[in-house]
Design a protein around this motif. Structure first.
Motif, PDB file in Angstrom:
ATOM      1  N   LEU A 192      76.300  51.433 105.662  1.00  0.00           N
ATOM      2  CA  LEU A 192      77.769  51.488 105.676  1.00  0.00           C
ATOM      3  C   LEU A 192      78.273  52.635 106.556  1.00  0.00           C
ATOM      4  O   LEU A 192      79.206  52.469 107.340  1.00  0.00           O
ATOM      5  CB  LEU A 192      78.295  51.672 104.247  1.00  0.00           C
ATOM      6  CG  LEU A 192      78.671  50.425 103.456  1.00  0.00           C
ATOM      7  CD1 LEU A 192      79.124  50.816 102.059  1.00  0.00           C
ATOM      8  CD2 LEU A 192      79.764  49.647 104.167  1.00  0.00           C
ATOM      9  N   ALA A 193      77.651  53.799 106.420  1.00  0.00           N
ATOM     10  CA  ALA A 193      78.056  54.954 107.220  1.00  0.00           C
ATOM     11  C   ALA A 193      77.833  54.690 108.704  1.00  0.00           C
ATOM     12  O   ALA A 193      78.672  55.050 109.543  1.00  0.00           O
ATOM     13  CB  ALA A 193      77.287  56.196 106.780  1.00  0.00           C
ATOM     14  N   GLN A 194      76.715  54.078 109.047  1.00  0.00           N
ATOM     15  CA  GLN A 194      76.436  53.772 110.455  1.00  0.00           C
ATOM     16  C   GLN A 194      77.453  52.779 111.022  1.00  0.00           C
ATOM     17  O   GLN A 194      77.952  52.963 112.140  1.00  0.00           O
ATOM     18  CB  GLN A 194      75.019  53.212 110.598  1.00  0.00           C
ATOM     19  CG  GLN A 194      73.936  54.258 110.388  1.00  0.00           C
ATOM     20  CD  GLN A 194      72.544  53.660 110.395  1.00  0.00           C
ATOM     21  OE1 GLN A 194      72.312  52.607 109.798  1.00  0.00           O
ATOM     22  NE2 GLN A 194      71.611  54.318 111.050  1.00  0.00           N
ATOM     23  N   GLU A 195      77.762  51.746 110.248  1.00  0.00           N
ATOM     24  CA  GLU A 195      78.739  50.760 110.718  1.00  0.00           C
ATOM     25  C   GLU A 195      80.118  51.383 110.880  1.00  0.00           C
ATOM     26  O   GLU A 195      80.808  51.177 111.892  1.00  0.00           O
ATOM     27  CB  GLU A 195      78.808  49.578 109.752  1.00  0.00           C
ATOM     28  CG  GLU A 195      79.780  48.495 110.197  1.00  0.00           C
ATOM     29  CD  GLU A 195      79.920  47.353 109.201  1.00  0.00           C
ATOM     30  OE1 GLU A 195      80.728  46.431 109.469  1.00  0.00           O
ATOM     31  OE2 GLU A 195      79.238  47.375 108.149  1.00  0.00           O
ATOM     32  N   ALA A 196      80.532  52.172 109.888  1.00  0.00           N
ATOM     33  CA  ALA A 196      81.854  52.800 109.947  1.00  0.00           C
ATOM     34  C   ALA A 196      81.944  53.790 111.104  1.00  0.00           C
ATOM     35  O   ALA A 196      82.953  53.840 111.815  1.00  0.00           O
ATOM     36  CB  ALA A 196      82.151  53.495 108.621  1.00  0.00           C
ATOM     37  N   ALA A 197      80.904  54.589 111.306  1.00  0.00           N
ATOM     38  CA  ALA A 197      80.911  55.566 112.394  1.00  0.00           C
ATOM     39  C   ALA A 197      80.942  54.873 113.753  1.00  0.00           C
ATOM     40  O   ALA A 197      81.647  55.311 114.672  1.00  0.00           O
ATOM     41  CB  ALA A 197      79.690  56.474 112.291  1.00  0.00           C
ATOM     42  N   ARG A 198      80.183  53.790 113.885  1.00  0.00           N
ATOM     43  CA  ARG A 198      80.171  53.064 115.162  1.00  0.00           C
ATOM     44  C   ARG A 198      81.545  52.467 115.462  1.00  0.00           C
ATOM     45  O   ARG A 198      82.058  52.600 116.582  1.00  0.00           O
ATOM     46  CB  ARG A 198      79.121  51.959 115.113  1.00  0.00           C
ATOM     47  CG  ARG A 198      79.091  51.093 116.367  1.00  0.00           C
ATOM     48  CD  ARG A 198      78.003  50.039 116.290  1.00  0.00           C
ATOM     49  NE  ARG A 198      78.123  49.188 115.114  1.00  0.00           N
ATOM     50  CZ  ARG A 198      78.991  48.173 115.008  1.00  0.00           C
ATOM     51  NH1 ARG A 198      79.816  47.888 116.002  1.00  0.00           N
ATOM     52  NH2 ARG A 198      79.023  47.446 113.903  1.00  0.00           N
ATOM     53  N   LYS A 199      82.148  51.834 114.472  1.00  0.00           N
ATOM     54  CA  LYS A 199      83.445  51.197 114.698  1.00  0.00           C
ATOM     55  C   LYS A 199      84.542  52.227 114.950  1.00  0.00           C
ATOM     56  O   LYS A 199      85.411  52.026 115.816  1.00  0.00           O
ATOM     57  CB  LYS A 199      83.807  50.296 113.515  1.00  0.00           C
ATOM     58  CG  LYS A 199      82.937  49.046 113.449  1.00  0.00           C
ATOM     59  CD  LYS A 199      83.357  48.097 112.332  1.00  0.00           C
ATOM     60  CE  LYS A 199      82.556  46.794 112.422  1.00  0.00           C
ATOM     61  NZ  LYS A 199      82.920  45.846 111.348  1.00  0.00           N
TER      62      LYS A 199
END
Length: 277
Positions: A18-25
């Motif tokens: 979740l953190a990786q997806e949120a940071a990327r977006k």
């Protein structure tokens, strides 16, 4: 096949993804949404207004995405996100660390997201879109990065040099009296080190310690969202972190360094009153 950095805990796996997806977006939003002429906008206030709007939009993107998947989690964000939650997990978010760099079009800015479980950081992600790099760590599982190289690279801090050969980064407050004191501390430190750098992003400094690009970093006046993800990443790469001797990193002082640099650097900062109001 799972990547080398896949955590063993199902909860930590979920939090990391979740953190990786949120940071990327959020990083994509900030990179792609920045006006090309931001630093030379016609009025003095308009560039700051645009940056603030982008900052707020990035934090909302992050909190909305996480809340969709984990509605019972809490939040602490630089731009005002604040809720206790009931799950025992709290997200600590800096949607844009390095605001002035972003304003001027400098590449050293980042999205920083940490997940705390019962008050302790267990997942940290720092995305630096203009570097093309993302750093992440899970407590007890090491620190890793993706970038121009193939796959994930494990991060390991540098072997400790003698202090007079250490490259150390710092930051300066925007309050004039604090800034003047910080400059005096830096003046005393410079003859004792290889050199001092000033990147403009505490999150990136901590990741650079983890990646072996710096021997240490220190700063006064940092907030929890500046530190949470990068501190975990640095520690999982083998660095030591703290505040004043015997204390955790805090607003008074945050220090990180490779073992062998951390202790003498921390002592010097205490002797020079780097924490002093």
């Amino acid at each position: 096949m799972p990547s080398p950095s896949s955590p063993t805990s199902p909860l930590h796996t979920e939090l990391l993804r979740l953190a990786q997806e949120a940071a990327r977006k959020a990083g994509d939003l900030l990179r792609d949404g920045r006006p090309a002429d931001l630093a030379v906008a016609a009025t003095k206030s308009s560039p700051i207004d645009v940056v603030t709007e982008m900052d707020i939009a990035a934090e909302k993107l992050i909190t909305d995405l996480i809340s969709t998947h984990r509605p019972d989690d809490g939040f602490l964000g630089e731009e005002g996100a604040s809720s206790e939650g009931t799950s025992g997990v709290r997200w600590v978010i800096d949607p844009l660390d390095g605001t002035v760099n972003y304003l001027y079009g400098l590449p050293t800015w980042a999205v920083s997201i940490a997940a705390e479980q019962n008050g302790e950081a267990v997942v940290g992600v720092v995305a630096a879109p203009m570097r093309g790099e993302t750093y992440h760590a899970v407590k007890g599982e090491g620190a890793w990065a993706t970038g121009a190289w193939e796959g994930e690279r494990r991060l390991v801090c540098r072997p400790a040099p003698p202090l007079d050969q250490a490259l150390v980064s710092t930051g300066f407050n925007y309050v004039q009296e604090v800034r003047a004191h910080q400059a005096e501390v830096a003046r005393k430190l410079i003859p004792l080190l290889r050199d001092i750098r000033r990147s403009g992003s505490a999150a990136v400094d901590l990741c650079d310690v983890a990646a072996g690009r710096l021997d240490g970093c220190y700063e006064r006046g940092l907030n929890p969202w500046d530190l949470a993800a990068g501190d975990l990443i640095a520690r999982e790469a083998g660095a030591l972190t703290g505040g004043r001797p015997g204390e955790r990193p805090a607003r008074d002082l945050a220090v990180a360094g490779t073992p062998g640099v951390f202790e003498p650097l921390q002592r010097l900062l205490e002797d020079f009153g780097a924490w002093h109001d």
